[in-house]
Design a protein around this motif. Structure first.
Motif, PDB file in Angstrom:
ATOM      1  N   ALA A   1      65.217 -41.883 -78.398  1.00  0.00           N
ATOM      2  CA  ALA A   1      64.674 -42.611 -79.401  1.00  0.00           C
ATOM      3  C   ALA A   1      65.159 -44.356 -78.542  1.00  0.00           C
ATOM      4  CB  ALA A   1      64.738 -42.429 -80.260  1.00  0.00           C
ATOM      5  N   LEU A   2      66.717 -44.553 -78.708  1.00  0.00           N
ATOM      6  CA  LEU A   2      67.086 -45.662 -77.719  1.00  0.00           C
ATOM      7  C   LEU A   2      66.301 -45.851 -76.475  1.00  0.00           C
ATOM      8  CD1 LEU A   2      69.363 -47.625 -77.503  1.00  0.00           C
ATOM      9  CD2 LEU A   2      70.921 -45.972 -76.533  1.00  0.00           C
ATOM     10  N   GLY A   3      66.242 -44.698 -75.419  1.00  0.00           N
ATOM     11  CA  GLY A   3      65.337 -45.316 -74.286  1.00  0.00           C
ATOM     12  C   GLY A   3      63.776 -45.769 -74.545  1.00  0.00           C
ATOM     13  N   ARG A   4      63.318 -45.463 -75.286  1.00  0.00           N
ATOM     14  CA  ARG A   4      61.756 -45.629 -75.643  1.00  0.00           C
ATOM     15  C   ARG A   4      61.938 -46.788 -75.780  1.00  0.00           C
ATOM     16  NH1 ARG A   4      58.797 -43.641 -79.123  1.00  0.00           N
ATOM     17  NH2 ARG A   4      56.901 -44.000 -78.283  1.00  0.00           N
ATOM     18  N   ALA A   5      63.065 -47.048 -77.136  1.00  0.00           N
ATOM     19  CA  ALA A   5      63.351 -48.968 -77.240  1.00  0.00           C
ATOM     20  C   ALA A   5      63.906 -49.267 -76.561  1.00  0.00           C
ATOM     21  CB  ALA A   5      63.166 -49.425 -79.079  1.00  0.00           C
ATOM     22  N   GLY A   6      64.835 -48.694 -75.808  1.00  0.00           N
ATOM     23  CA  GLY A   6      66.168 -49.700 -75.284  1.00  0.00           C
ATOM     24  C   GLY A   6      65.697 -51.046 -74.264  1.00  0.00           C
ATOM     25  N   LEU A   7      64.394 -51.603 -73.940  1.00  0.00           N
ATOM     26  CA  LEU A   7      63.953 -52.400 -73.489  1.00  0.00           C
ATOM     27  C   LEU A   7      63.357 -53.860 -73.791  1.00  0.00           C
ATOM     28  CD1 LEU A   7      62.516 -51.280 -70.167  1.00  0.00           C
ATOM     29  CD2 LEU A   7      63.633 -52.272 -70.482  1.00  0.00           C
ATOM     30  N   SER A   8      62.685 -52.839 -75.346  1.00  0.00           N
ATOM     31  CA  SER A   8      62.441 -53.950 -76.361  1.00  0.00           C
ATOM     32  C   SER A   8      63.607 -54.625 -77.163  1.00  0.00           C
ATOM     33  CB  SER A   8      61.611 -53.197 -76.715  1.00  0.00           C
ATOM     34  OG  SER A   8      62.485 -52.567 -78.086  1.00  0.00           O
ATOM     35  N   LEU A   9      64.704 -53.867 -76.940  1.00  0.00           N
ATOM     36  CA  LEU A   9      65.961 -53.658 -78.067  1.00  0.00           C
ATOM     37  C   LEU A   9      66.610 -55.303 -77.061  1.00  0.00           C
ATOM     38  CD1 LEU A   9      67.032 -50.535 -79.331  1.00  0.00           C
ATOM     39  CD2 LEU A   9      66.063 -52.913 -80.611  1.00  0.00           C
ATOM     40  N   ALA A  10      66.657 -55.800 -76.002  1.00  0.00           N
ATOM     41  CA  ALA A  10      67.129 -56.346 -75.262  1.00  0.00           C
ATOM     42  C   ALA A  10      66.387 -57.375 -75.206  1.00  0.00           C
ATOM     43  CB  ALA A  10      66.677 -55.477 -73.171  1.00  0.00           C
ATOM     44  N   THR A  11      65.991 -58.057 -75.907  1.00  0.00           N
ATOM     45  CA  THR A  11      65.085 -59.246 -75.823  1.00  0.00           C
ATOM     46  C   THR A  11      65.593 -60.186 -76.873  1.00  0.00           C
ATOM     47  OG1 THR A  11      62.608 -57.638 -76.013  1.00  0.00           O
ATOM     48  CG2 THR A  11      63.080 -60.182 -76.985  1.00  0.00           C
ATOM     49  N   PRO A  12      66.881 -59.857 -78.223  1.00  0.00           N
ATOM     50  CA  PRO A  12      67.664 -60.688 -78.640  1.00  0.00           C
ATOM     51  C   PRO A  12      68.519 -61.162 -77.471  1.00  0.00           C
ATOM     52  CG  PRO A  12      67.553 -58.361 -79.568  1.00  0.00           C
ATOM     53  CD  PRO A  12      66.459 -58.610 -78.466  1.00  0.00           C
ATOM     54  N   ALA A  13      69.516 -59.569 -76.835  1.00  0.00           N
ATOM     55  CA  ALA A  13      70.159 -59.869 -76.121  1.00  0.00           C
ATOM     56  C   ALA A  13      69.628 -60.955 -75.207  1.00  0.00           C
ATOM     57  CB  ALA A  13      70.876 -58.488 -75.291  1.00  0.00           C
ATOM     58  N   ILE A  14      68.980 -60.697 -74.083  1.00  0.00           N
ATOM     59  CA  ILE A  14      68.555 -62.176 -73.025  1.00  0.00           C
ATOM     60  C   ILE A  14      68.472 -63.208 -73.518  1.00  0.00           C
ATOM     61  CG2 ILE A  14      66.365 -62.750 -71.888  1.00  0.00           C
ATOM     62  CD1 ILE A  14      66.156 -59.333 -71.735  1.00  0.00           C
ATOM     63  N   ILE A  15      67.584 -63.664 -74.595  1.00  0.00           N
ATOM     64  CA  ILE A  15      67.799 -64.844 -75.790  1.00  0.00           C
ATOM     65  C   ILE A  15      69.053 -65.540 -76.002  1.00  0.00           C
ATOM     66  CG2 ILE A  15      66.940 -65.481 -77.683  1.00  0.00           C
ATOM     67  CD1 ILE A  15      64.352 -64.201 -77.725  1.00  0.00           C
ATOM     68  N   LEU A  16      70.135 -64.417 -76.835  1.00  0.00           N
ATOM     69  CA  LEU A  16      71.693 -64.932 -77.119  1.00  0.00           C
ATOM     70  C   LEU A  16      72.632 -66.009 -75.729  1.00  0.00           C
ATOM     71  CD1 LEU A  16      72.382 -63.364 -80.200  1.00  0.00           C
ATOM     72  CD2 LEU A  16      71.753 -66.000 -80.138  1.00  0.00           C
ATOM     73  N   VAL A  17      72.350 -64.859 -74.731  1.00  0.00           N
ATOM     74  CA  VAL A  17      73.298 -64.500 -73.607  1.00  0.00           C
ATOM     75  C   VAL A  17      72.505 -66.084 -72.306  1.00  0.00           C
ATOM     76  CG1 VAL A  17      73.627 -63.311 -71.583  1.00  0.00           C
ATOM     77  CG2 VAL A  17      73.987 -62.621 -73.140  1.00  0.00           C
ATOM     78  N   GLY A  18      71.473 -66.562 -73.210  1.00  0.00           N
ATOM     79  CA  GLY A  18      70.617 -67.114 -72.297  1.00  0.00           C
ATOM     80  C   GLY A  18      71.651 -68.318 -72.929  1.00  0.00           C
ATOM     81  N   LEU A  19      70.965 -68.389 -74.113  1.00  0.00           N
ATOM     82  CA  LEU A  19      71.210 -69.849 -74.719  1.00  0.00           C
ATOM     83  C   LEU A  19      72.832 -70.123 -74.913  1.00  0.00           C
ATOM     84  CD1 LEU A  19      68.816 -69.335 -78.332  1.00  0.00           C
ATOM     85  CD2 LEU A  19      68.750 -71.201 -76.095  1.00  0.00           C
ATOM     86  N   ILE A  20      73.445 -68.996 -75.189  1.00  0.00           N
ATOM     87  CA  ILE A  20      75.301 -68.889 -75.490  1.00  0.00           C
ATOM     88  C   ILE A  20      75.660 -69.673 -73.436  1.00  0.00           C
ATOM     89  CG2 ILE A  20      77.650 -67.951 -75.752  1.00  0.00           C
ATOM     90  CD1 ILE A  20      75.941 -66.803 -78.182  1.00  0.00           C
ATOM     91  N   GLY A  21      75.123 -68.856 -73.157  1.00  0.00           N
ATOM     92  CA  GLY A  21      75.561 -69.270 -71.487  1.00  0.00           C
ATOM     93  C   GLY A  21      75.314 -69.826 -70.857  1.00  0.00           C
ATOM     94  N   GLY A  22      73.970 -71.127 -71.568  1.00  0.00           N
ATOM     95  CA  GLY A  22      72.871 -72.321 -71.280  1.00  0.00           C
ATOM     96  C   GLY A  22      72.597 -72.126 -70.296  1.00  0.00           C
ATOM     97  N   VAL A  23      71.931 -71.201 -69.753  1.00  0.00           N
ATOM     98  CA  VAL A  23      70.709 -70.645 -69.137  1.00  0.00           C
ATOM     99  C   VAL A  23      69.569 -71.452 -69.306  1.00  0.00           C
ATOM    100  CG1 VAL A  23      70.008 -68.871 -67.580  1.00  0.00           C
ATOM    101  CG2 VAL A  23      71.970 -68.080 -68.688  1.00  0.00           C
ATOM    102  N   PHE A  24      69.212 -71.668 -70.471  1.00  0.00           N
ATOM    103  CA  PHE A  24      67.934 -72.767 -70.863  1.00  0.00           C
ATOM    104  C   PHE A  24      68.163 -72.576 -72.145  1.00  0.00           C
ATOM    105  CE2 PHE A  24      67.643 -67.295 -71.157  1.00  0.00           C
ATOM    106  CZ  PHE A  24      67.291 -66.816 -71.674  1.00  0.00           C
ATOM    107  N   THR A  25      67.810 -73.189 -72.539  1.00  0.00           N
ATOM    108  CA  THR A  25      67.156 -74.137 -73.589  1.00  0.00           C
ATOM    109  C   THR A  25      66.847 -72.845 -75.079  1.00  0.00           C
ATOM    110  OG1 THR A  25      64.849 -75.543 -73.447  1.00  0.00           O
ATOM    111  CG2 THR A  25      66.654 -76.734 -72.605  1.00  0.00           C
TER     112      THR A  25
END
Length: 425
Positions: free
Chosen positions: A211-235
């Motif tokens: 189940a994690l494999g089927r949902a894994g890519l979609s679950l990465a969305t919030p991680a991408i947003i937060l890491v990018g914001l906190i790391g100053g990669v994007f606004t």
């Protein structure tokens, strides 16, 4: 002029005129018959009210949510959480809350949560023997989490009005959002005491990893947003573009649950939602301008401060005001109208604007799930196929943990401020 505008607005609202149109008509008539300013200024303020780069994030996050819903990603998320929690007493109810936490990191909308996840969750709970009223109640209540955990469309709007960093607002919403989820889960445990709720067979690790494999890519969305914001990669605005592109790629190319011919409909739905939101912002911006030039906000602050300087009482008054307005009027309109009025009052008693942003949005999101006209109630009732009267009764027990979480967020500032201070020193 202010009295005239408010009276006209109240009369039009009682006549069921849409909030944005009622606001625009009230402001126009107030300026024409009672104002000391050229009425033409209203249109200038309507334009400048939406001339803000931060607001570009709104259609991008709306598009992300629409792509997630249309691409069947909501079902993948719920299935994963279900495999992890379904074996517990009330497991599907806990999964309902957990899925809202995960989906919140993609859509930023309570109504999108109730409509998208709600259909999957309520069907699964009904098939397992849960009472449909209970299923609808926890679905509507958990949808409140959506606009608190980043990304959040209401926090984008508040940040643009209050001139507060949207990135810091996003981070500030993490702990309060998790607190909401915990409080709802505690209510489920209390309501299910004695093993009253159904359980599913315990999923083995292979099923969970599948189940994690089927949902894994979609679950990465919030991680991408937060890491990018906190790391100053994007606004925050660029984060919306990244999230929308990522959702498009995984839905269209990886999962292949969306076809090219589906995209025009998704884009049209996004444009309609964006037009509605920006039209509300535009009209209410003109109203906010009237409040500013007439110094009504300053008079309100002085009036309340004349009654009490106690921060506890002032915050209680603010919460009661927002809760009442939130359950009667569309949340976006209340947010735009009341922020210029209430923010100076909150700041005058020592509340940080960042902290207040979470307070005001949380109040209004609870209003979305509160009778008599909470939008999530009507959406969830439609999804569940139950009368709105039954829906309103079903939500009442779940308002208790929501109000409890609101009190903690209001009176324990560190719940909100801890992460922003840690990550944005």
């Amino acid at each position: 002029m202010i009295v005239a505008v408010l009276v006209i607005f109240a009369v039009l609202s009682m006549l069921s005129v849409p909030i944005a149109i009622a606001t625009g008509i009230a402001v126009a008539l107030g300026l024409v018959f009672f104002g000391s300013f050229p009425p033409e200024l209203m249109f200038q303020k309507m334009v400048t009210g939406i001339d803000n780069f931060t607001l570009v994030a709104i259609p991008l996050f709306v598009l992300t949510g629409n792509l997630m819903n249309s691409g069947g990603i909501t079902e993948r998320i719920f299935t994963f959480v279900r495999k992890c929690l379904g074996h517990r007493n009330g497991g599907l109810a806990h999964a309902n809350v957990g899925a809202s936490v995960l989906f919140a990191g993609m859509s930023g909308s309570a109504v999108a949560d109730a409509a998208g996840l709600g259909a999957v969750e309520i069907k699964a709970m009904r098939d397992q023997g849960y009472d449909v009223g209970f299923s609808a109640g926890i679905t509507a209540a958990s949808s409140v989490i959506g606009p608190i955990i980043p990304p959040s469309i209401p926090l984008v709007i508040y940040g643009a009005i209050a001139q507060v960093s949207v990135g810091q607002l996003f981070v500030a919403g993490l702990v309060p959002g998790l607190l909401l989820a915990l409080s709802l889960s505690m209510m489920i445990v209390w309501m299910g005491r004695g093993g009253r709720f159904p359980r599913e067979p315990r999923a083995n690790y292979r099923e969970r990893f599948s189940a994690l494999g089927r949902a894994g890519l979609s679950l990465a969305t919030p991680a991408i947003i937060l890491v990018g914001l906190i790391g100053g990669v994007f606004t925050p605005t660029e984060a919306g573009a990244v999230a929308a592109l990522y959702a498009l790629v995984i839905s269209l190319v990886v999962y292949r649950t969306i076809r090219l011919r589906d995209l025009p409909k998704i884009f049209i739905e996004t444009m309609i939602t964006t037009a509605i939101v920006t039209f509300i912002i535009s009209n209410v911006s003109a109203f906010s301008w009237i409040l500013a030039v007439s110094q009504a906000g300053s008079a309100f602050v002085e009036g309340v401060r004349g009654l009490t300087d106690n921060p506890i009482i002032v915050l209680l008054i603010i919460n009661l005001c927002l809760l009442v307005l939130g359950c009667l009027i569309e949340a976006g309109a209340v947010l735009i109208i009341m922020t210029p009025i209430l923010l100076p009052l909150a700041v005058s008693v020592g509340v940080d604007p960042l902290h207040f942003g979470i307070i005001i949005v949380l109040n209004l999101m609870i209003g979305v799930a509160t009778p008599p006209v909470g939008m999530s109630l009507f959406v969830t009732a439609h999804v569940a196929g139950i009368p709105i009267e039954k829906m309103m009764r079903a939500i009442l027990p779940f308002l208790v943990p929501l109000f409890a979480a609101l009190l903690v967020v209001t009176y324990v500032p560190e719940v909100v401020m801890f992460l922003p201070r840690l990550l944005f020193p």
